[in-house]
Design a protein around this motif. Structure first.
Motif, mmCIF file in Angstrom:
data_model
loop_
_atom_site.group_PDB
_atom_site.id
_atom_site.type_symbol
_atom_site.label_atom_id
_atom_site.label_comp_id
_atom_site.label_asym_id
_atom_site.label_seq_id
_atom_site.Cartn_x
_atom_site.Cartn_y
_atom_site.Cartn_z
ATOM 1 N N GLY A 1 -17.695 -5.782 14.227
ATOM 2 C CA GLY A 1 -18.940 -5.515 13.511
ATOM 3 C C GLY A 1 -19.043 -6.208 12.165
ATOM 4 N N VAL A 2 -18.346 -7.336 11.992
ATOM 5 C CA VAL A 2 -18.392 -8.088 10.734
ATOM 6 C C VAL A 2 -19.227 -9.355 10.937
ATOM 7 C CG1 VAL A 2 -17.038 -9.311 8.981
ATOM 8 C CG2 VAL A 2 -16.174 -7.187 9.977
ATOM 9 N N LEU A 3 -20.098 -9.635 9.968
ATOM 10 C CA LEU A 3 -20.995 -10.788 10.025
ATOM 11 C C LEU A 3 -20.888 -11.573 8.719
ATOM 12 C CD1 LEU A 3 -23.393 -12.195 11.578
ATOM 13 C CD2 LEU A 3 -24.904 -10.695 10.276
ATOM 14 N N LEU A 4 -20.908 -12.888 8.797
ATOM 15 C CA LEU A 4 -20.822 -13.737 7.607
ATOM 16 C C LEU A 4 -22.199 -14.290 7.250
ATOM 17 C CD1 LEU A 4 -19.290 -15.351 5.426
ATOM 18 C CD2 LEU A 4 -18.902 -17.131 7.156
ATOM 19 N N ALA A 5 -22.543 -14.207 5.955
ATOM 20 C CA ALA A 5 -23.769 -14.817 5.434
ATOM 21 C C ALA A 5 -23.375 -15.723 4.275
ATOM 22 C CB ALA A 5 -24.741 -13.748 4.962
ATOM 23 N N GLU B 1 -5.852 -15.551 4.290
ATOM 24 C CA GLU B 1 -6.251 -14.812 5.484
ATOM 25 C C GLU B 1 -5.720 -13.382 5.441
ATOM 26 O OE1 GLU B 1 -5.877 -16.278 9.436
ATOM 27 O OE2 GLU B 1 -6.128 -18.361 8.813
ATOM 28 N N SER B 2 -4.434 -13.245 5.127
ATOM 29 C CA SER B 2 -3.829 -11.911 5.144
ATOM 30 C C SER B 2 -4.480 -10.988 4.126
ATOM 31 C CB SER B 2 -2.329 -12.010 4.878
ATOM 32 O OG SER B 2 -2.068 -12.594 3.617
ATOM 33 N N GLN B 3 -4.808 -11.506 2.945
ATOM 34 C CA GLN B 3 -5.458 -10.685 1.924
ATOM 35 C C GLN B 3 -6.846 -10.246 2.373
ATOM 36 O OE1 GLN B 3 -5.321 -13.329 -1.442
ATOM 37 N NE2 GLN B 3 -3.336 -12.573 -2.147
ATOM 38 N N LEU B 4 -7.603 -11.181 2.945
ATOM 39 C CA LEU B 4 -8.960 -10.852 3.383
ATOM 40 C C LEU B 4 -8.926 -9.869 4.558
ATOM 41 C CD1 LEU B 4 -11.965 -11.230 3.106
ATOM 42 C CD2 LEU B 4 -11.801 -13.316 4.485
ATOM 43 N N ARG B 5 -8.006 -10.078 5.485
ATOM 44 C CA ARG B 5 -7.889 -9.160 6.623
ATOM 45 C C ARG B 5 -7.533 -7.750 6.146
ATOM 46 N NH1 ARG B 5 -7.591 -11.791 11.629
ATOM 47 N NH2 ARG B 5 -7.409 -14.059 11.453
ATOM 48 N N ALA B 6 -6.613 -7.663 5.196
ATOM 49 C CA ALA B 6 -6.212 -6.353 4.692
ATOM 50 C C ALA B 6 -7.388 -5.631 4.050
ATOM 51 C CB ALA B 6 -5.070 -6.512 3.687
ATOM 52 N N MET B 7 -8.205 -6.367 3.267
ATOM 53 C CA MET B 7 -9.354 -5.746 2.611
ATOM 54 C C MET B 7 -10.397 -5.316 3.638
ATOM 55 S SD MET B 7 -9.710 -8.110 -0.818
ATOM 56 C CE MET B 7 -10.827 -6.978 -1.673
ATOM 57 N N LEU B 8 -10.641 -6.158 4.636
ATOM 58 C CA LEU B 8 -11.617 -5.804 5.664
ATOM 59 C C LEU B 8 -11.146 -4.610 6.484
ATOM 60 C CD1 LEU B 8 -12.782 -9.304 6.970
ATOM 61 C CD2 LEU B 8 -14.063 -7.707 5.541
ATOM 62 N N ASP B 9 -9.859 -4.572 6.797
ATOM 63 C CA ASP B 9 -9.317 -3.437 7.554
ATOM 64 C C ASP B 9 -9.535 -2.132 6.790
ATOM 65 O OD1 ASP B 9 -8.463 -4.968 9.677
ATOM 66 O OD2 ASP B 9 -6.428 -5.218 8.919
ATOM 67 N N ILE C 1 -11.853 -1.482 4.537
ATOM 68 C CA ILE C 1 -13.280 -1.146 4.526
ATOM 69 C C ILE C 1 -13.718 -0.586 5.872
ATOM 70 C CG2 ILE C 1 -15.607 -2.100 4.299
ATOM 71 C CD1 ILE C 1 -14.390 -4.234 2.437
ATOM 72 N N LEU C 2 -13.279 -1.235 6.946
ATOM 73 C CA LEU C 2 -13.702 -0.825 8.282
ATOM 74 C C LEU C 2 -13.209 0.575 8.647
ATOM 75 C CD1 LEU C 2 -13.192 -4.193 10.181
ATOM 76 C CD2 LEU C 2 -15.370 -3.102 9.611
ATOM 77 N N ARG C 3 -12.073 0.971 8.071
ATOM 78 C CA ARG C 3 -11.573 2.323 8.330
ATOM 79 C C ARG C 3 -12.437 3.388 7.664
ATOM 80 N NH1 ARG C 3 -6.289 -0.092 7.805
ATOM 81 N NH2 ARG C 3 -6.293 0.358 5.570
ATOM 82 N N GLN C 4 -13.176 3.003 6.642
ATOM 83 C CA GLN C 4 -13.926 3.977 5.851
ATOM 84 C C GLN C 4 -15.402 4.050 6.201
ATOM 85 O OE1 GLN C 4 -13.136 2.641 1.861
ATOM 86 N NE2 GLN C 4 -11.012 3.326 1.880
ATOM 87 N N LEU C 5 -15.905 3.046 6.918
ATOM 88 C CA LEU C 5 -17.340 2.992 7.185
ATOM 89 C C LEU C 5 -17.638 3.061 8.682
ATOM 90 C CD1 LEU C 5 -18.335 0.120 4.703
ATOM 91 C CD2 LEU C 5 -18.576 2.573 4.351
#
Length: 303
Positions: free
Chosen positions: A60-64, A104-112, A114-118
Motif C-alpha cells: 500500500g505504498v505509492l511514490l509521488a 535502503e535499510s533505513q528507508l525500509r525500517a522507517m516504512l515498516d 509507519i505501516l505497523r501503526q496505520l
C-alpha cells in the motif's frame, strides 16, 4: 490547500497534487519526493526511494515525485527549503519526515514502522487478512495433535501463498511432528531470503532440531527409575528428558531438565539448559506455560 487568489498555473498544480497525491493517500501511504534535475543528492537518493517504494507497493505504498522547479508553489506550501526532502502522507496529512533515510535499510525500517501503526490498504494487507483465519485453523489443528490434517491445511494455504514464512513454518512443524524429518529439512532449506529469518521459521527450525536429538525411549518408566535411583547419572537424566519430549510429555521433560540445571548447571557445557531453552522456543516464547517455566529457571539461576 486553498486555491483562492492563485494563478492559473498554480491552481493547475494544486489540482494535480490533489489528484496524484492527496486522493491516493486516503487509503495508501504516499511517499513524496521533492527533487530537482540539478540536484546531485536527489539523483543519488532517487533510485533508492524508487526501488524501495516499488518493493512496498503491494503493502500500500505509492511514490509521488515533485519537481520543485516545476511545482514551486507546491514546494513552498510544504515549506521545502532544501532538497532532497522526503515526506510520507496518509489521509491527506503528513505522518513522517523520511529525509534522513539515505539507504535502503533505513528507508525500509522507517516504512515498516509507519505501516505497523496505520491502517494502510494494499494487496499484501488484504491477502494477509484472508490468510489469517486459515493459518489459525492449521495452528489449532496442529496444537490438537492432528499433524496429518494440519499438514493438509498448510499445504492448501501454501498453494495460495507459496512464499509465506508462517505457512512454510507451519508445514515444517507438521512434518516434524509426523516424524518426516528429511522432508521437514527440505522444506526449511527451501525458505529463502528474509523469510528464513522470521521468528516462526526459527521456531520450526528449533522444533526439527529438538525432534532429531530427542530420541524415543522404549522403556521410559525403567529409565526414569534408573535416573531417580542414581541422580549423579546425568547422561541417563538427559536421555530421559529426550524420551519425555519424544513422547510429547513437555511437562515431564521440563521438570527433568530444570532439576538437572539445579543440580549441575555446568554439566556438558550447559546442555540441559540449552535443551530447555530450545523446548521453550518450540512451544512459543509467548506461551503462558513457557512463561511459568522461565520463571522457575530464573529462580534456579539467580534466586
Amino acid at each position: 490547500m486553498a486555491t483562492l487568489g492563485m494563478s492559473p498555473a498554480d491552481k493547475q498544480a494544486v489540482d494535480a497534487f490533489r489528484k496524484d497525491v492527496v486522493e491516493p493517500s486516503m487509503s495508501k501511504l504516499v511517499v513524496i519526493d521533492f527533487w530537482a534535475e540539478w540536484c546531485g543528492p536527489c539523483k543519488a537518493l532517487g533510485p533508492v526511494i524508487e526501488k524501495v517504494t516499488d518493493d512496498y507497493a503491494p503493502k500500500g505504498v505509492l511514490l509521488a515525485k515533485i519537481d520543485v522547479d516545476k511545482n514551486n508553489f507546491i514546494a513552498s506550501q510544504f515549506q521545502v527549503r532544501s532538497i532532497p526532502t522526503v515526506y510520507a502522507m496518509f489521509q491527506g496529512q503528513l505522518v513522517a519526515d523520511l529525509t534522513s533515510a539515505r539507504t535502503e535499510s533505513q528507508l525500509r525500517a522507517m516504512l515498516d514502522q509507519i505501516l505497523r501503526q496505520l491502517p494502510i490498504s494494499g494487496e499484501a494487507a488484504d491477502a494477509e487478512a484472508e490468510l489469517e483465519p486459515l493459518i489459525a485453523m492449521g495452528e489449532q489443528v496442529l496444537a490438537d495433535g492432528d499433524a496429518e490434517r494440519a499438514l493438509a491445511i498448510f499445504d492448501q494455504i501454501a498453494e495460495m501463498a507459496p512464499d509465506h514464512a508462517v505457512v512454510a513454518a507451519g508445514r515444517v512443524r507438521a512434518l516434524t511432528t509426523l516424524g518426516r524429518h528429511d522432508e521437514a529439512q527440505g522444506a526449511l532449506d527451501a525458505i529463502q531470503g528474509d523469510a528464513a529469518k522470521a521468528p516462526e521459521v526459527e521456531r520450526a527450525r528449533a522444533a526439527l532440531s529438538l525432534a532429531r536429538e530427542a530420541q524415543p525411549v522404549g522403556d521410559l518408566a525403567g529409565l526414569a527409575a534408573r535416573a531417580a535411583a542414581n541422580p549423579e547419572d546425568m547422561d541417563a537424566r538427559y536421555e530421559l528428558a529426550g524420551g519425555q519430549m519424544a513422547a510429547g510429555d513437555r511437562e515431564g521433560a521440563a521438570e527433568t531438565l530444570l532439576a538437572m540445571v539445579r543440580d549441575d548447571r555446568a554439566w556438558n557445557e550447559g546442555a540441559a539448559r540449552q535443551r530447555l531453552l530450545k523446548l521453550f522456543e518450540v512451544v512459543g516464547l509467548e506461551d503462558p506455560w513457557v512463561a511459568g517455566q522461565r520463571r522457575k529457571l530464573s529462580q534456579i539461576l539467580f534466586g
